[in-house]
Scaffold this active site. Structure first.
Site, PDB file in Angstrom:
ATOM      1  N   LYS A 168      -2.167  -1.492  -3.893  1.00 20.31           N
ATOM      2  CA  LYS A 168      -3.026  -0.322  -3.828  1.00 20.31           C
ATOM      3  C   LYS A 168      -2.182   0.934  -3.867  1.00 20.31           C
ATOM      4  O   LYS A 168      -1.194   0.982  -3.121  1.00 20.31           O
ATOM      5  CB  LYS A 168      -3.809  -0.408  -2.511  1.00 20.31           C
ATOM      6  CG  LYS A 168      -4.633   0.792  -2.181  1.00 20.31           C
ATOM      7  CD  LYS A 168      -5.254   0.573  -0.843  1.00 20.31           C
ATOM      8  CE  LYS A 168      -6.046   1.792  -0.472  1.00 20.31           C
ATOM      9  NZ  LYS A 168      -6.588   1.656   0.855  1.00 20.31           N
ATOM     10  N   LYS A 207       0.861  -1.174   0.000  1.00 21.55           N
ATOM     11  CA  LYS A 207       0.000   0.000   0.000  1.00 21.55           C
ATOM     12  C   LYS A 207       0.899   1.227   0.000  1.00 21.55           C
ATOM     13  O   LYS A 207       1.720   1.411   0.896  1.00 21.55           O
ATOM     14  CB  LYS A 207      -0.898  -0.011   1.232  1.00 21.55           C
ATOM     15  CG  LYS A 207      -1.767   1.223   1.338  1.00 21.55           C
ATOM     16  CD  LYS A 207      -2.809   1.053   2.395  1.00 21.55           C
ATOM     17  CE  LYS A 207      -3.621   2.306   2.553  1.00 21.55           C
ATOM     18  NZ  LYS A 207      -4.637   2.150   3.598  1.00 21.55           N
TER      19      LYS A 207
HETATM   20  C1  PBG Z   1      -6.983   3.432   5.467  1.00 24.71           C
HETATM   21  C2  PBG Z   1      -7.487   3.210   4.105  1.00 24.71           C
HETATM   22  C3  PBG Z   1      -7.388   4.126   3.053  1.00 24.71           C
HETATM   23  C4  PBG Z   1      -8.019   3.561   1.956  1.00 24.71           C
HETATM   24  C5  PBG Z   1      -8.483   2.298   2.337  1.00 24.71           C
HETATM   25  N1  PBG Z   1      -8.135   2.091   3.681  1.00 24.71           N
HETATM   26  C6  PBG Z   1      -6.852   5.510   3.019  1.00 24.71           C
HETATM   27  C7  PBG Z   1      -5.576   5.822   3.671  1.00 24.71           C
HETATM   28  O1  PBG Z   1      -4.673   4.984   3.826  1.00 24.71           O
HETATM   29  O2  PBG Z   1      -5.450   6.970   4.067  1.00 24.71           O
HETATM   30  C8  PBG Z   1      -8.139   4.228   0.623  1.00 24.71           C
HETATM   31  C9  PBG Z   1      -9.109   3.670  -0.347  1.00 24.71           C
HETATM   32  C10 PBG Z   1      -9.431   4.558  -1.475  1.00 24.71           C
HETATM   33  O3  PBG Z   1      -8.840   5.644  -1.658  1.00 24.71           O
HETATM   34  O4  PBG Z   1     -10.347   4.192  -2.229  1.00 24.71           O
HETATM   35  N2  PBG Z   1      -6.706   2.362   6.273  1.00 24.71           N
END
Ligand code: PBG
Length: 338
Positions: free
Chosen positions: A259, A206
């Site tokens: 992601k 991520k």
């Molecule tokens: C946080 C989380 C995020 C997303 C999913 N879980 C945002 C972040 O890390 O700040 C983002 C998903 C998206 O942008 O569609 N645990």
């Protein structure tokens, strides 16, 4: 010089790529990748209250749903052939703190949502977000001390959170926090509590991305200070993603995820070739919002750009695609000519 007078190389052109593109039947017959609703994971945003839904301004056509609404939403997703929903909750400000107290509440919104949706649509797979940011007064994915995000203390809470989701009946817990060692700790905790069938969808790679903005609006979860770069990955790195995915596989992840999606297709490919578990990709909020915004202006055609994005994930090697387009794409695929 007329056409017939051109000096053609002998045998030109015996090989014509266009032959296989001539007429739609030929194109369909040889297509290398296909989309199917059963490979979509549909995110659902939950909020407290009754019989309401609230539009999310930066994500046109996406809503925060109260639980009764979300149950109907889940039913209609399943009827379209979608096999999995990924649940996120919006937590009222007065229930946020620095240790995830509300995240462990057995009667919390997430836990209630899992059991209600499971009861209504037992065959639909439920995946639950495991991370502290929606519950955190700092908007971070971990417990904060002196401006730092603590790893091991956070992992302990995440493991308890995962067990509480499992107890409510979730099919997969989906840790999205990027703390070290959390997959192993969560697996251990689940086994210890007897939840051998509860799977783990690991957000393995991520990235610290600019494409999460609309999601943070949806959950009111933007970090209150600093950024997430001490735990989310540097967009410049790909070997590091492979390392993270392999570590998660070794610690017992059943599915690994990359992601965001579109800017990281090379990462999807690299991870696909270095792990044996199925690979998912998250087509995140900012990717969705960009196409929606351009489509609203008439600058791109939404359906074409959507399908092109989704098939790109397949081409890169993803088995599963988490996408805000799940419902729309599933409808479209149903209506597509055969
Ligand atoms: C946080 C989380 C995020 C997303 C999913 N879980 C945002 C972040 O890390 O700040 C983002 C998903 C998206 O942008 O569609 N645990």
């Amino acid at each position: 010089m007329t056409k017939s007078e051109l000096p053609l190389p002998s045998g030109f052109p015996l090989s014509r790529g266009r032959r296989n593109r001539f007429r739609s039947g030929r194109r369909k017959m040889i297509t290398e990748n296909r989309l199917h609703p059963s490979n979509f994971i549909a995110p659902i945003f939950l909020m407290e209250g009754k019989n309401r839904r609230e539009p999310i301004p930066s994500m046109p056509d996406q809503y925060r749903h109260t639980l009764d609404h979300a149950v109907r939403q889940a039913e209609s997703m399943y009827n379209l052939g979608i096999q999995a929903v990924l649940l996120f909750v919006m937590v009222p400000e007065d229930r946020k703190d620095n240790k995830g107290t509300e995240a462990l509440n057995e009667n919390g919104l997430m836990q209630a949502a899992v059991s209600k949706i499971k009861a209504a649509v037992p065959e639909l797979m439920i995946m639950t977000d495991v991370a502290l940011d929606p519950y955190s007064s700092y908007g971070h994915d971990g417990i904060v001390r002196d401006g730092d995000i603590l790893n091991d203390e956070t992992v302990e809470v995440l493991a308890r959170m995962a067990v509480s989701h499992a107890r409510a009946g979730t099919d997969y817990v989906a840790p999205s926090d990027m703390m070290d060692g959390r997959i192993g700790m969560i697996r251990n905790a689940l086994e210890g509590a007897g939840f051998h069938h509860t799977g783990i969808l690991a957000y393995s790679a991520k990235y610290a991305s600019g494409f999460y903005g609309p999601f943070r609006d949806a959950l009111d979860s933007a970090p209150g200070f600093g950024d997430k770069k001490t735990y989310q990955m540097d967009p410049a790195n790909v070997r590091e993603a492979v390392r993270e995915a392999q570590a998660d596989e070794a610690e017992g992840a059943d599915l690994v995820m990359i992601k965001p999606g579109l800017p990281y297709l090379d990462v999807v490919r690299a991870v696909r070739e270095s792990v044996r578990v199925p690979v998912a990709v998250y087509n995140v909020s900012g990717e969705y919002a960009m196409i929606k915004a351009a489509a609203e202006k008439g600058w791109v055609d939404e359906e074409t750009a959507m399908l092109e994005s989704l098939i790109a994930f397949k081409r890169a090697g993803a088995d599963l695609i988490a996408t805000y387009w799940a419902e729309k794409a599933a409808r479209l695929l149903h209506n597509a000519d055969r």
